[in-house]
Motif scaffolding. Structure first.
Motif, short mmCIF file in Angstrom:
data_model
loop_
_atom_site.label_atom_id
_atom_site.label_comp_id
_atom_site.label_asym_id
_atom_site.label_seq_id
_atom_site.Cartn_x
_atom_site.Cartn_y
_atom_site.Cartn_z
N SER A 125 35.47 39.77 52.51
CA SER A 125 36.69 39.31 53.17
C SER A 125 37.94 39.83 52.48
CB SER A 125 36.73 37.78 53.20
OG SER A 125 36.85 37.27 51.88
N ARG A 126 37.78 40.42 51.29
CA ARG A 126 38.84 41.10 50.53
C ARG A 126 39.74 40.16 49.72
NH1 ARG A 126 41.14 44.91 55.30
NH2 ARG A 126 42.60 43.18 55.30
N GLN A 127 39.72 38.87 50.00
CA GLN A 127 40.59 37.97 49.25
C GLN A 127 40.08 37.76 47.84
OE1 GLN A 127 40.88 34.02 50.85
NE2 GLN A 127 42.78 33.57 49.78
N THR A 131 46.65 43.32 59.21
CA THR A 131 45.42 43.41 58.42
C THR A 131 45.01 44.85 58.19
OG1 THR A 131 44.12 43.14 60.41
CG2 THR A 131 44.56 41.16 59.12
N HIS A 132 45.27 45.67 59.20
CA HIS A 132 44.97 47.10 59.09
C HIS A 132 46.13 47.90 59.66
CE1 HIS A 132 40.91 45.29 59.17
NE2 HIS A 132 40.56 46.31 58.41
N LEU A 153 44.17 49.24 49.73
CA LEU A 153 44.33 47.85 50.13
C LEU A 153 45.52 47.29 49.36
CD1 LEU A 153 43.11 45.33 51.63
CD2 LEU A 153 41.86 44.86 49.50
N GLY A 173 44.95 40.80 52.13
CA GLY A 173 45.36 42.18 52.02
C GLY A 173 45.62 42.89 53.34
N THR A 174 46.32 44.01 53.21
CA THR A 174 46.54 44.94 54.31
C THR A 174 45.88 46.26 53.93
OG1 THR A 174 48.64 43.96 55.03
CG2 THR A 174 48.25 46.27 55.61
N ARG A 175 44.99 46.73 54.80
CA ARG A 175 44.33 48.01 54.55
C ARG A 175 45.19 49.10 55.18
NH1 ARG A 175 40.80 49.72 51.14
NH2 ARG A 175 39.29 48.09 51.69
#
Lengths: 116, 112
Positions: free
Chosen positions: A42-44, B9-10, B88, B106-108
């Protein structure tokens, strides 16, 4: 400058077993914080455990504990009774408390896979 | 209680373009930090904002700039995008001087 080294790019462990992730750091400071963060798909970034350098007692959070060796500048994470949900990237991080702005210095991470 | 919210997000951008990423901090937090996480690496500190001012900066060029608004939300701007800016981008909020960070997802950013 502070550096954090994680020498194990990948590790695996059987479910219910115990695994230890290694971390070393380099600093001339005497007072600082050390952290282990978990980053699932989920990247967090999720805080797992935190250690204050002036405390001699090793931090513990349920199944997670650390072995903090200040003289050796070593900060390993032990995960007991590994669960499938522990599969993630784990990052060791260092913070030097300053008046005001604090920032984290991260290692390159260890990818942990828990095998059913 | 909302944690840290990042948008989008992206994102896909072309080399040379400019991009703006947004972050809303956790309720009660007054400080926002930005980190860049390249593929297979740990996050690297870009800068930190408190009281609408940049308080600390990592080793990033001036192409990276930011802003904090009175409601504590923040933007990260990157000008003249390079392929190497693909990463990211993580936002983290905290109380000023505190050690308790809360990260967003995060933002990819992909630069083509």
């Amino acid at each position: 400058a502070q550096t954090v080294t994680q020498s194990q790019p990948e590790m695996s462990v059987q479910e219910a077993e115990t695994v230890t992730l290694s971390c070393t750091y380099d600093t001339s400071e005497n007072n600082y914080y050390l952290f282990w963060y978990k980053q699932p798909p989920s990247r967090q970034m999720i805080l797992v455990i935190r250690q204050e350098a002036y405390k001699q007692q090793n931090a513990t959070e349920n199944r997670f504990s650390v072995n903090f060796q200040k003289a050796a500048k070593s900060f390993s994470l032990k995960i007991s009774d590994s669960q499938l949900g522990d599969t993630a990237m784990y990052f060791c991080a260092f913070m030097k408390p300053e008046t005001g702005a604090n920032n984290l210095f991260f290692g390159t991470g260890t990818r942990l896979t828990v095998i059913p | 209680d909302a944690g840290v919210t990042q948008s989008p997000t992206h994102l896909i951008k072309t080399r040379g373009q400019q991009v703006t990423l947004r972050c809303s901090p956790k309720s009660g937090h007054d400080t926002v930090s930005w980190y860049q996480q390249a593929l297979g690496q740990g996050p690297q500190f870009i800068f930190q904002y408190y009281e609408e001012e940049e308080r600390q900066r990592g080793n990033f060029p001036d192409r990276f700039s930011g802003h904090q608004f009175p409601n504590y939300s923040s933007e990260l701007n990157v000008n003249a995008l390079l392929l190497g800016d693909s990463a990211l981008y993580l936002c983290a909020s905290s109380l000023y001087g505190g050690s308790g960070y809360t990260f967003g997802s995060g933002t990819r950013l992909t630069v083509v």
